[in-house]
Write a protein that holds these residues in place. Sequence first.
Motif, PDB file in Angstrom:
ATOM      1  N   LEU A 194     -19.526  36.080 -13.314  1.00 10.70           N
ATOM      2  CA  LEU A 194     -19.140  37.281 -12.742  1.00 10.70           C
ATOM      3  C   LEU A 194     -17.575  37.503 -12.903  1.00 10.70           C
ATOM      4  O   LEU A 194     -17.412  38.881 -13.310  1.00 10.70           O
ATOM      5  CB  LEU A 194     -19.294  37.401 -11.175  1.00 10.70           C
ATOM      6  CG  LEU A 194     -21.015  37.355 -10.950  1.00 10.70           C
ATOM      7  CD1 LEU A 194     -21.049  37.042  -9.151  1.00 10.70           C
ATOM      8  CD2 LEU A 194     -21.610  38.683 -11.386  1.00 10.70           C
ATOM      9  N   HIS A 195     -16.945  36.623 -12.757  1.00 13.75           N
ATOM     10  CA  HIS A 195     -15.300  36.993 -13.135  1.00 13.75           C
ATOM     11  C   HIS A 195     -15.272  37.058 -14.694  1.00 13.75           C
ATOM     12  O   HIS A 195     -14.339  38.008 -14.900  1.00 13.75           O
ATOM     13  CB  HIS A 195     -14.615  35.665 -12.882  1.00 13.75           C
ATOM     14  CG  HIS A 195     -13.177  35.679 -13.128  1.00 13.75           C
ATOM     15  ND1 HIS A 195     -12.629  35.132 -14.239  1.00 13.75           N
ATOM     16  CD2 HIS A 195     -12.010  36.318 -12.295  1.00 13.75           C
ATOM     17  CE1 HIS A 195     -11.326  35.600 -14.377  1.00 13.75           C
ATOM     18  NE2 HIS A 195     -11.100  35.881 -13.015  1.00 13.75           N
ATOM     19  N   LEU A 196     -16.047  36.475 -15.488  1.00 18.81           N
ATOM     20  CA  LEU A 196     -15.734  36.805 -17.034  1.00 18.81           C
ATOM     21  C   LEU A 196     -16.132  38.440 -17.163  1.00 18.81           C
ATOM     22  O   LEU A 196     -15.731  39.164 -17.808  1.00 18.81           O
ATOM     23  CB  LEU A 196     -16.760  35.949 -17.807  1.00 18.81           C
ATOM     24  CG  LEU A 196     -16.860  36.313 -19.235  1.00 18.81           C
ATOM     25  CD1 LEU A 196     -15.266  35.998 -19.878  1.00 18.81           C
ATOM     26  CD2 LEU A 196     -17.885  35.116 -19.971  1.00 18.81           C
ATOM     27  N   TYR A 197     -17.466  38.830 -16.594  1.00 16.59           N
ATOM     28  CA  TYR A 197     -17.666  40.119 -16.736  1.00 16.59           C
ATOM     29  C   TYR A 197     -16.919  41.083 -16.051  1.00 16.59           C
ATOM     30  O   TYR A 197     -16.487  42.096 -16.573  1.00 16.59           O
ATOM     31  CB  TYR A 197     -19.230  40.163 -15.808  1.00 16.59           C
ATOM     32  CG  TYR A 197     -19.792  41.632 -16.165  1.00 16.59           C
ATOM     33  CD1 TYR A 197     -20.660  41.720 -17.072  1.00 16.59           C
ATOM     34  CD2 TYR A 197     -19.585  42.740 -15.264  1.00 16.59           C
ATOM     35  CE1 TYR A 197     -21.266  43.094 -17.358  1.00 16.59           C
ATOM     36  CE2 TYR A 197     -20.219  44.055 -15.558  1.00 16.59           C
ATOM     37  CZ  TYR A 197     -21.044  44.023 -16.424  1.00 16.59           C
ATOM     38  OH  TYR A 197     -21.679  45.430 -16.787  1.00 16.59           O
ATOM     39  N   ARG A 198     -16.186  40.807 -14.876  1.00 17.78           N
ATOM     40  CA  ARG A 198     -15.316  41.905 -14.342  1.00 17.78           C
ATOM     41  C   ARG A 198     -14.151  41.954 -15.357  1.00 17.78           C
ATOM     42  O   ARG A 198     -13.438  42.955 -15.290  1.00 17.78           O
ATOM     43  CB  ARG A 198     -14.851  41.440 -12.847  1.00 17.78           C
ATOM     44  CG  ARG A 198     -15.966  41.406 -11.752  1.00 17.78           C
ATOM     45  CD  ARG A 198     -15.637  41.406 -10.552  1.00 17.78           C
ATOM     46  NE  ARG A 198     -16.740  41.126  -9.300  1.00 17.78           N
ATOM     47  CZ  ARG A 198     -17.128  40.291  -8.985  1.00 17.78           C
ATOM     48  NH1 ARG A 198     -16.494  38.783  -9.387  1.00 17.78           N
ATOM     49  NH2 ARG A 198     -18.090  40.013  -8.187  1.00 17.78           N
ATOM     50  N   SER A 199     -13.699  40.918 -15.696  1.00 17.25           N
ATOM     51  CA  SER A 199     -12.275  40.805 -16.556  1.00 17.25           C
ATOM     52  C   SER A 199     -12.580  41.478 -18.033  1.00 17.25           C
ATOM     53  O   SER A 199     -11.407  41.626 -18.525  1.00 17.25           O
ATOM     54  CB  SER A 199     -11.641  39.327 -16.609  1.00 17.25           C
ATOM     55  OG  SER A 199     -12.561  38.670 -17.095  1.00 17.25           O
ATOM     56  N   THR A 200     -13.771  41.261 -18.584  1.00 15.83           N
ATOM     57  CA  THR A 200     -13.912  41.572 -19.659  1.00 15.83           C
ATOM     58  C   THR A 200     -14.756  43.047 -19.967  1.00 15.83           C
ATOM     59  O   THR A 200     -14.674  43.526 -21.059  1.00 15.83           O
ATOM     60  CB  THR A 200     -14.459  40.699 -20.501  1.00 15.83           C
ATOM     61  OG1 THR A 200     -15.970  40.333 -20.139  1.00 15.83           O
ATOM     62  CG2 THR A 200     -13.535  39.279 -20.693  1.00 15.83           C
ATOM     63  N   GLY A 201     -15.312  43.376 -18.902  1.00 18.95           N
ATOM     64  CA  GLY A 201     -16.339  44.602 -18.826  1.00 18.95           C
ATOM     65  C   GLY A 201     -17.522  44.355 -19.615  1.00 18.95           C
ATOM     66  O   GLY A 201     -17.675  43.063 -20.145  1.00 18.95           O
TER      67      GLY A 201
END
Length: 634
Positions: free
Chosen positions: A496-503
Motif C-alpha cells: 500500500l505504501h508502494l502504491y501511494r508513493s508511486t501511483g
Amino acid sequence: MSTTAQTPLLGRRPTAMADKPIGRSLVDAGLLTEEQLATALGLQRRWNSRLGDVLMAHRWMSAFDFYSVLAGQFGLAFVNLLQERPDPALFDYQRLNDYSQRLVLPWRREGGRTVLAVADPSEDTFRWARAVYGEDVLFVGTSKFDIVWSVQRHADDRLTDDALNLLSGHNPEMSARKVITVPQVLWLYGLISALVAALAIWPLPTLIAFNALVSFAFIATFVLKLLLVWYGARRHIDIKVTEQDVAALRDEDLPVYTVLVPMYKEPDVLPILANALRRLDYPISKLDVKLVLEAGDTETIEAAKALGLEAFFEIIRVPPSQPKTKPKACNYALRFARGTLLTIYDAEDKPEPDQLKRVVAAFRKSEDNVACIQARLNYYNANENWLTRMFALEYTLWFDFYLPALEHLRIPIPLGGTSNHFRLDVLRKIHAWDPFNVTEDADLGVRLIQNGYRVSVVNSTTFEEANVSIPNWIRQRSRWLKGYMQTWLVHMRKPLHLYRSTGFRGFWGFQFFIGGGFFTALVAPILWALCIVVLATGTRVADPVFPPSLLYMSLFNLIVGNGFFIYITLIAGFKRGYEQLVPYALTVPFYWVLQSISAYKGLWQLIHNPFYWEKTTHGISKHMAAERQAALDG
C-alpha cells in the motif's frame, strides 16, 4: 626526566597568514617554477578554486612538500601522522564527519592543552576548533592523506558498522538484510495452501486459472515494454542536455564532484580508469576521486600507489567484514566524500568527457526533487564476439529506450550499477545503499521514489567492457536477477505504501518491469519445454488446460510477443548506430536461454546464499592489453 620535557612542544597558535602568498613561498622553496605558478594562478581564477587544489591536482610537487609549506604559512610545525601517530584516547567518534570533512584531527596533549592536526588551515577551521576545544587549543600542520588514513585507522570499526547497519537500523523494512519477512512467509504459505486445496477440489479449473494468470503476466510485461519503446523512441524525451547547455556552464560555478570507484583485484584496469578520469572535461581541482579498495587487496593497492596518481585521487581501504559487497564498500567511502554531487564508476568505465558537466546542467534544469540522474551505459568492445554483440544490443534497448520512457511515465527506475549521479545530501539522508542487496542501485532507484524523490536520465554514455565469456556473463546476470528478486521482496513488504508513493502507473510498472523481469525468465523455460513436447509428440494431454481463448493468448505471447522483442532489439541497433549488430537481433532467443539459466541460479542463491556477491571478472577482453598500454603511454 619526563618524555614531555625531552620532546620539544610542537603545538602552536596560528599566526596571521604570511604576507608572502603561498605560491611565491613554493617558488622560493624551489618546489614550483615561475611558469608553473603563472599557469596555476590562471587556472585558479578560471576554476574559482584554491591555489593548493590546483597545484596538487597537477602533480607538480609531493603532498609532503606542499603541506609542509602550507603549515609554515600559518606559523605551524608540520607533523607526519604516519610516523607521529595521534593519541587514540583523544579520538571522538561523534565527530567523524567533522574530521573527514574539515580535515582536522586531535593529535596530542601538550602542556595540558589539546593539539589538533589540520590539513586545511583557515580562519573558519580555527574558529570551529576554538568553539569545540576551547580558546587555548593548539595546532600542527599535516597532509590531507594523513588525516584520511588516520581517521580510517582509528574508526574502522565504527565506519564498518555504519556501512553495514545504517539503513537496516533506521529503516529495517527497506533493507534486504532479512530476505523474507514473517508476514510475507505467512502470505506465501496461505497462497500455496489455497492453491493445493483448489487443485484437490477443482483440479482442472485451477490449472486453467493458473495458466491464465501466467499468460496475463507475460502479456502485461509485453505491453509495458511496448509502451516504453513507443515513448522511448520520441525525440523530445531522448535529449535532455544540449551542447549549448554544456557550453553555457562556467568552470568557476561548477561544484566539487566526488567520484567513487569500487574495485577488487583489478590492478590491470587501473591505468585505463585513471586515464579516463583525467580526460573528463571538468576542473581537476574540483574532482574528489576515491579509489575504494578492499584492505586485503594488496595487489591493487600497490598498483595504485605505483601509478603516482594526482592528489585528487585518494585510496580508501575498506576493512574486511561480511557481506563483502560493492554497496558496503561505497557506504564506507561515503563518509569521506567532500563533493556536492557524487557518482560511481566501475573499474573499466570510460565515461564521455563532458558527462559530469552534462549532469550539472541536467540538475540545474530539473525540479528540486530530482535526486539522481542516470547516464547511459554501452560497450566499447561490442563487436568482439556473439555475446558482446547481444549485450550491447540489450544495453542499447535498456538505456536508450526503457529508462527515458520510465522517467517520462513516472515509473520507478532501476538504476544501473555505474554512472548514476546523486545529490550527496539526499544520498546521506536516505542512508545510501543497502549492503545486503546485490543490485543495490536498482533498489536505491525505487527507494528514492518511495521517499518522495525522482530519478532522471541524461543523454551521456559511459562505455564499459562487455562480458566476452558466457560463464562470466552468467555469474554477473545471476547476481543481477537475484538482486531484482531481493528488490521486489523488499518493496512489496508494504504494497500500500508502494502504491501511494508511486501511483497506479508506478506500482504496476514496478510489478511488470522489476517483477516481470525475473518472473518471465523463470517461467519461460517451462512453457518452451511444454511447447516442444507437444510439437514433438503430438500429445493432446495439455488440451484441457488450454481452452480456445487461453490457447490464442498463449500463441500471441509465443509468436507476437517474441517477434516484437526481436524487432525492438533490431531497432535498438539502428538507433545507436550499431548497424553491423542488427542481424544478430535474430538470435536473441538464444540470449534469453542464458537469461533463464541465470535466473534459476540467482533463485537458488537467494535461498541458500542471498548476500553473496558473485564477482564479475574484468579485463579479459582482447582489447584490454592495448587499452592498458595506451593508458600507460599517455
